[in-house]
Design an enzyme around this catalytic site. Sequence first.
Site, mmCIF file in Angstrom:
data_model
loop_
_atom_site.group_PDB
_atom_site.id
_atom_site.type_symbol
_atom_site.label_atom_id
_atom_site.label_comp_id
_atom_site.label_asym_id
_atom_site.label_seq_id
_atom_site.Cartn_x
_atom_site.Cartn_y
_atom_site.Cartn_z
ATOM 1 C CB CYS A 118 -0.993 -0.105 1.206
ATOM 2 S SG CYS A 118 -0.258 0.270 2.893
ATOM 3 C CB CYS B 92 -3.647 1.756 7.062
ATOM 4 S SG CYS B 92 -3.327 3.081 8.250
ATOM 5 N NE ARG B 93 -4.433 1.564 1.944
ATOM 6 C CZ ARG B 93 -4.111 2.314 0.734
ATOM 7 N NH1 ARG B 93 -4.900 2.259 -0.224
ATOM 8 N NH2 ARG B 93 -3.243 3.151 0.743
ATOM 9 C CB SER B 94 0.362 -3.396 2.909
ATOM 10 O OG SER B 94 1.233 -2.602 3.347
ATOM 11 C CG ASP C 204 -5.213 5.814 2.478
ATOM 12 O OD1 ASP C 204 -5.192 5.392 3.837
ATOM 13 O OD2 ASP C 204 -4.097 6.475 2.117
ATOM 14 C CG ASN D 253 4.192 -1.847 4.986
ATOM 15 O OD1 ASN D 253 5.352 -2.039 5.618
ATOM 16 N ND2 ASN D 253 3.515 -2.645 4.881
#
Length: 157
Positions: A8, A13-15, A125, A11
């Site tokens: 993401c 939050c999402r990934s 995001d 690195n």
Amino acid sequence: MTKVLFVCLGNICRSPTADGIFREIIKREKLEQKIIVDSAGTGDWHIGKAPDSRTVAAAKKRGYDLSVLRARQVITADFDEFDYVLAMDNSNLRDLHSLRPTHFAGHLGLFLDFGSRKTHREVPDPYYGGNDGFELVLDLVEEAAEGLLTHIRQRLY
Ligand code: 4NP
């Protein structure tokens, strides 16, 4: 051995969410000797940091421990290391395409292509939004992670 890298922007939050959830699924399926999981960000702002506290808290409520993960930036050599490089959104994917060496023979694409929701092709995001955003990330990632496992199983085992 199959190696999967989730990417993401930050690195944090999402990934890391995808990393922690897919890691847990791999453990559940006893595939730790066959599938390796990691995550990285296209940006460099949060290198060395733990995931965002809101991400850690939301994931913890669903039984995932993301607190041990540390952010790193994606590097060109990741394309030599990983078979699947999976972007959370189209902006991440564009950045990865510019980094991708021509000899890369693995899979570079959107993570949610392994999900089944027609409404979302990208993981939004959650960084600047409210708690709902973090729950949506978890919902989308949990679903696509199962799809990814099914795909890898069908292809390789
Ligand atoms: P991520 O979220 O890409 O899911 O880790 C973000 C984290 C930090 C920033 C942007 C997105 N930031 O601008 O610092």
